[in-house]
Design a protein around this motif. Structure first.
Motif, PDB file in Angstrom:
ATOM      1  N   ILE A   1       0.869  -1.174   0.000  1.00  0.00           N
ATOM      2  CA  ILE A   1       0.000   0.000   0.000  1.00  0.00           C
ATOM      3  C   ILE A   1       0.906   1.224   0.000  1.00  0.00           C
ATOM      4  O   ILE A   1       1.610   1.483   0.972  1.00  0.00           O
ATOM      5  CB  ILE A   1      -0.930  -0.021   1.230  1.00  0.00           C
ATOM      6  N   GLU A   2       0.893   1.942  -1.118  1.00  0.00           N
ATOM      7  CA  GLU A   2       1.804   3.076  -1.266  1.00  0.00           C
ATOM      8  C   GLU A   2       1.096   4.418  -1.152  1.00  0.00           C
ATOM      9  O   GLU A   2       1.703   5.405  -0.773  1.00  0.00           O
ATOM     10  CB  GLU A   2       2.521   2.972  -2.610  1.00  0.00           C
ATOM     11  N   GLY A   3      -0.155   4.476  -1.518  1.00  0.00           N
ATOM     12  CA  GLY A   3      -0.892   5.739  -1.485  1.00  0.00           C
ATOM     13  C   GLY A   3      -2.229   5.568  -2.171  1.00  0.00           C
ATOM     14  O   GLY A   3      -2.640   4.457  -2.527  1.00  0.00           O
ATOM     15  N   LEU A   4      -2.918   6.665  -2.370  1.00  0.00           N
ATOM     16  CA  LEU A   4      -4.265   6.629  -2.936  1.00  0.00           C
ATOM     17  C   LEU A   4      -4.320   5.965  -4.309  1.00  0.00           C
ATOM     18  O   LEU A   4      -5.245   5.216  -4.603  1.00  0.00           O
ATOM     19  CB  LEU A   4      -4.827   8.050  -3.022  1.00  0.00           C
TER      20      LEU A   4
ATOM     21  N   HIS B   1      -6.257   1.176  -7.357  1.00  0.00           N
ATOM     22  CA  HIS B   1      -5.932   0.088  -8.283  1.00  0.00           C
ATOM     23  C   HIS B   1      -6.185  -1.282  -7.619  1.00  0.00           C
ATOM     24  O   HIS B   1      -6.846  -2.150  -8.204  1.00  0.00           O
ATOM     25  CB  HIS B   1      -4.477   0.224  -8.726  1.00  0.00           C
ATOM     26  N   ASP B   2      -5.675  -1.453  -6.420  1.00  0.00           N
ATOM     27  CA  ASP B   2      -5.816  -2.738  -5.715  1.00  0.00           C
ATOM     28  C   ASP B   2      -7.269  -3.058  -5.400  1.00  0.00           C
ATOM     29  O   ASP B   2      -7.715  -4.200  -5.563  1.00  0.00           O
ATOM     30  CB  ASP B   2      -5.001  -2.727  -4.417  1.00  0.00           C
ATOM     31  N   LEU B   3      -8.024  -2.064  -4.941  1.00  0.00           N
ATOM     32  CA  LEU B   3      -9.436  -2.299  -4.636  1.00  0.00           C
ATOM     33  C   LEU B   3     -10.225  -2.653  -5.890  1.00  0.00           C
ATOM     34  O   LEU B   3     -11.139  -3.470  -5.850  1.00  0.00           O
ATOM     35  CB  LEU B   3     -10.051  -1.081  -3.944  1.00  0.00           C
TER      36      LEU B   3
ATOM     37  N   LEU C   1      -5.867  -0.738   7.048  1.00  0.00           N
ATOM     38  CA  LEU C   1      -6.209  -0.028   8.283  1.00  0.00           C
ATOM     39  C   LEU C   1      -4.975   0.257   9.136  1.00  0.00           C
ATOM     40  O   LEU C   1      -4.938   1.247   9.869  1.00  0.00           O
ATOM     41  CB  LEU C   1      -7.253  -0.803   9.077  1.00  0.00           C
ATOM     42  N   LEU C   2      -3.962  -0.606   9.028  1.00  0.00           N
ATOM     43  CA  LEU C   2      -2.721  -0.351   9.763  1.00  0.00           C
ATOM     44  C   LEU C   2      -1.930   0.793   9.138  1.00  0.00           C
ATOM     45  O   LEU C   2      -1.096   1.404   9.800  1.00  0.00           O
ATOM     46  CB  LEU C   2      -1.856  -1.618   9.796  1.00  0.00           C
ATOM     47  N   GLN C   3      -2.174   1.042   7.864  1.00  0.00           N
ATOM     48  CA  GLN C   3      -1.429   2.076   7.151  1.00  0.00           C
ATOM     49  C   GLN C   3      -2.353   3.197   6.660  1.00  0.00           C
ATOM     50  O   GLN C   3      -2.182   3.720   5.565  1.00  0.00           O
ATOM     51  CB  GLN C   3      -0.702   1.456   5.962  1.00  0.00           C
TER      52      GLN C   3
END
Length: 153
Positions: free
Chosen positions: A61-64, A69-71, A144-146
């Motif tokens: 998870i790098e940013g928005l 993209h992942d979602l 949620l951790l990030q």
């Protein structure tokens, strides 16, 4: 004279009564909304008995931009053979992806087109469902951790 008193009242007293939403407030509200949807989705996933021994990888998870993209990919994986079984989770992930995409656009982040739905292998549908739900669950747990990554593109 009455106009002067009315203007004085509006300029001194009214600002304390009504508060305009600042960009900072709007950003905080958007992030909180995204986090709430992610938590609700996890509650819905936990209604399914998942095997904790399932091995799956979680994208970083790098940013928005990467979250959108992942979602999108996770939503596509959920769509094909499982829509009837996990319709609420599909709706949750779709809503989450849309909310993140909208927030990313307001933050002027570069956003890719939504991933195209790919035809997945429909062999062993129960195993695929377990794998897909586990993948979504682990991604959202990591997300949620990030949550600070929601502040960067």
């Amino acid at each position: 004279m009455h106009i002067f008193l009315a203007l004085l009242y509006v300029s001194l007293v009214a600002p304390g009564c009504s508060r305009f939403l600042t960009k900072r407030d709007s950003t905080r509200n958007s992030i909180q909304s995204i986090i709430t949807i992610a938590k609700i989705t996890l509650v819905h996933i936990k209604m399914f008995p998942l095997d904790p021994q399932i091995e799956t990888s979680t994208p970083s998870i790098e940013g928005l931009t990467s979250i959108c993209h992942d979602l999108g990919h996770l939503e596509n994986e959920l769509q094909n053979p499982f829509t009837d079984v996990v319709g609420q989770i599909v709706a949750d992930v779709s809503s989450l992806e849309g909310r993140v995409r909208s927030f990313a656009l307001t933050m002027d982040c570069p956003i890719q087109a939504r991933p195209r739905g790919e035809t997945s292998n429909t062999n062993f549908p129960d195993s695929r469902l377990q794998l897909t739900l586990t993948k979504v669950q682990r991604y959202l747990d990591e997300f949620l951790l990030q949550e600070d990554k929601l502040k960067v593109c």
